[in-house]
Design a protein around this motif. Structure first.
Motif, short mmCIF file in Angstrom:
data_model
loop_
_atom_site.label_atom_id
_atom_site.label_comp_id
_atom_site.label_asym_id
_atom_site.label_seq_id
_atom_site.Cartn_x
_atom_site.Cartn_y
_atom_site.Cartn_z
N VAL A 19 0.87 -1.17 0.00
CA VAL A 19 0.00 0.00 0.00
C VAL A 19 0.91 1.22 0.00
O VAL A 19 1.60 1.51 0.99
N PHE A 20 0.95 1.93 -1.12
CA PHE A 20 1.86 3.06 -1.27
C PHE A 20 1.23 4.34 -0.75
O PHE A 20 0.00 4.48 -0.71
N ASP A 21 2.08 5.25 -0.35
CA ASP A 21 1.59 6.59 -0.01
C ASP A 21 1.29 7.39 -1.27
O ASP A 21 0.30 8.12 -1.34
N VAL A 22 2.17 7.26 -2.28
CA VAL A 22 2.04 8.03 -3.52
C VAL A 22 2.25 7.10 -4.71
O VAL A 22 3.25 6.36 -4.74
N LEU A 23 1.33 7.15 -5.65
CA LEU A 23 1.52 6.49 -6.95
C LEU A 23 1.64 7.59 -8.00
O LEU A 23 0.72 8.39 -8.17
N VAL A 24 2.76 7.63 -8.68
CA VAL A 24 2.99 8.60 -9.75
C VAL A 24 2.75 7.90 -11.08
O VAL A 24 3.35 6.84 -11.34
N ILE A 25 1.92 8.49 -11.92
CA ILE A 25 1.70 7.98 -13.27
C ILE A 25 2.46 8.88 -14.22
O ILE A 25 2.17 10.07 -14.32
N GLY A 26 3.46 8.34 -14.90
CA GLY A 26 4.27 9.13 -15.82
C GLY A 26 5.73 9.14 -15.41
O GLY A 26 6.07 9.60 -14.32
N GLY A 27 6.60 8.63 -16.30
CA GLY A 27 8.02 8.51 -15.99
C GLY A 27 8.89 9.49 -16.74
O GLY A 27 10.03 9.17 -17.08
N ASP A 49 4.73 3.84 -15.95
CA ASP A 49 4.60 4.55 -17.22
C ASP A 49 4.25 3.55 -18.30
O ASP A 49 4.82 2.45 -18.33
N ARG A 50 3.33 3.92 -19.17
CA ARG A 50 2.92 3.00 -20.23
C ARG A 50 3.99 2.81 -21.29
O ARG A 50 3.93 1.87 -22.09
N ARG A 51 4.99 3.71 -21.29
CA ARG A 51 6.11 3.59 -22.21
C ARG A 51 7.39 3.47 -21.38
O ARG A 51 7.36 3.07 -20.22
N ASP A 52 8.50 3.84 -21.98
CA ASP A 52 9.77 3.78 -21.26
C ASP A 52 9.98 5.07 -20.48
O ASP A 52 9.35 6.10 -20.75
N ALA A 53 10.88 5.04 -19.51
CA ALA A 53 11.28 6.25 -18.81
C ALA A 53 11.77 7.28 -19.83
O ALA A 53 12.53 6.96 -20.74
#
Length: 521
Positions: A19-27, A49-53
């Motif tokens: 259980v994370f405190d923060v989920l970041v979408i986008g690398g 991220d749906r693609r690569d960093a």
């Protein structure tokens, strides 16, 4: 402290079970900076991220960490002052191996949209906002300008003005931030697409994620979700609220990479009508030209430099550069990215590069806009906003070094002692890309000297980097290695290197030599 590294399977398991405190979408740069800033507080952080960093905008910039001279003309003194502060911190504290000082030459032709007196005053004010810490700015002799930028046109009546900024390797800066966040316990995974958002008691509480490699679905739980998806910002906002609508507009910026006839040691900024500028920037021994600035309304995944972009960039560069220096047959590569701009009635070139952070109706934090130069500060601000919403401690905002931060000259000297057989240009190249982590990159070469060999002739990138990219940086495709973890693709050598790199990936670390893949240089 938890460690975020591990195999892809390990990362998927942590995404599933924590259980994370923060989920970041986008690398990209913003997502990586946000994850790093949040992790520095001790928060449990995940990033997908749906693609690569750095797979989109954050590997398609002009590679500049700069105050933004033209933003001064737009009257945004606050942005310029902040950008100056951030570029100095990037170069001195955050990533001195990746952010390097660069002198700029500004030609003033008789038909220039600005008078020399205006530009001299502009660079004086620009230097004043940076505390005059970068060296002398102002009028310079034509001979000195031509020495620094040997492709300049020295037409009668043309004068030259100088100023100072910095440049970087944008994709490697993102990877360095992600590595640093990992060292603080962050779990990040590329090629992991968000299909929907999880909600609990009316609030966004994570996301349903699909691994694009094997199709496995993972439910990621988090107290707060950050939408840092750049051009896909509104797509993710619509997952929170279908009626969210459009909040940003996109501007396409295309670039060309040329092989110069002679080495350049300074960049050229050419003023264009309408307030735009054209850059010619020395970068890893190549010459980067651009950029365009036009509205883009298509699928962000399809953005690419076109023949029309190439013609425009070369024509605009020709206003101040000699035609022989920018012949089309010298073009080795091209790329394009998308700027994310706040909605306004102004044209894309005149729109201020502001950052807008909003909280959606169900608690998701979304961030739009900004500049690569202020990436670290943006990450701190977004992490602060996200952590505040769930009552957790916020970052203190002070700059800190990324993993590998070091004086590249000192690292290169160390490599000369520890790896004396490595050519000097390769040592300097590794020191500039990885800083002190270059020792880590080269560690396997002690047992396998073939890792010292180049990935492809004509580039200083070596096989050890490809192995490191796979084992430590989640590289899964040839593009991941050739475009974002090394400089091979932007030297125009991608086609020559791709068969061997693909064979290397297929063999999970097999032979990288082209003949082993059945190809040739």
């Amino acid at each position: 402290m938890a460690v975020g590294r591990g195999s892809r399977a390990d990362r998927l398991e942590r995404l599933r079970s924590t259980v994370f405190d923060v989920l970041v979408i986008g690398g990209g740069a913003t997502g990586a900076a946000t994850a790093w800033a949040a992790a520095r507080t001790g928060a449990r952080v995940a990033l997908v991220d749906r693609r690569d960093a750095a797979g989109a905008t954050s590997s398609a910039s002009s590679k500049l960490v700069h105050g933004g001279l033209r933003y001064l003309r737009l009257g945004d003194v606050r942005l310029v002052r902040e950008a100056h502060r951030e570029r100095r911190w990037n170069a001195s504290v955050v990533a001195p191996h990746l952010v390097r000082p660069l002198s700029f030459v500004l030609p003033v032709r008789p038909d220039s949209p600005y008078r020399e007196s205006e530009l001299r005053l502009g660079v004086f004010l620009y230097g004043a906002l940076s505390g005059f810490r970068d060296g002398r700015s102002g009028k310079m002799a034509p001979a000195e300008a031509a020495r620094l930028a040997p492709g300049l046109r020295l037409d009668p009546g043309t004068s030259f003005v100088s100023y100072h900024d910095h440049q970087t390797d944008d994709a490697r800066l993102v990877l360095a931030a992600l590595r640093t966040a990992e060292d603080l316990g962050t779990t990040w995974l590329n090629y992991a697409e968000v299909l929907s958002l999880r909600t609990e008691s009316g609030r966004v509480a994570g996301a349903e994620v699909r691994d694009a490699i094997d199709g496995e679905a993972v439910s990621v739980r988090a107290r707060v979700v950050v939408n840092a998806t750049g051009p896909w910002l509104d797509t993710i906002r619509a997952l929170e609220h279908p009626g969210a609508g459009t909040s940003v507009r996109l501007s396409k910026g295309a670039h060309l990479v040329l092989e110069p006839e002679q080495p350049w040691s300074a960049a050229v900024t050419s003023p264009l009508p309408g307030g735009r500028v054209s850059f010619a920037i020395p970068w890893h021994g190549m010459l980067l030209l651009g950029t365009t600035d036009e509205a883009f309304e298509g699928d962000p995944a399809t953005v690419a430099a076109t023949p029309a972009d190439e013609a425009q960039i070369l024509a605009e560069a020709a206003t101040t550069l000699d035609a022989r220096a920018i012949r089309s047959d010298r073009v080795r590569a091209s790329f394009a990215g998308l700027r994310v701009l706040p909605l306004s009635g102004a044209g894309t070139a005149a729109t201020k590069r502001e950052t807008v952070v909003t909280v959606g109706p169900h608690g998701m934090v979304s961030v739009a806009g900004g500049k690569l130069t202020t990436w670290r500060r943006i990450g701190v601000d977004v992490a602060t906003r996200a952590l505040e919403t769930v009552g957790l401690p916020v970052p203190d905002g002070r700059p800190a070094p990324v993993a590998g931060a070091a004086d590249p000259a000192r690292v290169a000297d160390d490599l000369a002692r520890s790896h004396p057989g490595l050519p000097a240009d390769v040592r300097a190249h590794l020191a500039g890309l990885y800083g002190s982590l270059a020792h880590e990159v080269l560690e396997p070469a002690a047992a396998d000297h073939s890792l010292y060999e180049p990935i492809v002739e004509g580039a200083p990138d070596i096989r050890a980097q490809a192995l490191y990219a796979v084992e430590r940086e989640l590289a899964l495709t040839p593009d991941d290695i050739l475009r974002r973890r090394t400089t091979v693709a932007l030297r125009g050598l991608e086609a020559a290197a791709r068969p061997a790199v693909q064979a290397f990936l297929d063999g999970a670390g097999g032979d990288l030599r082209p003949e082993a893949a059945g190809g040739s240089r």
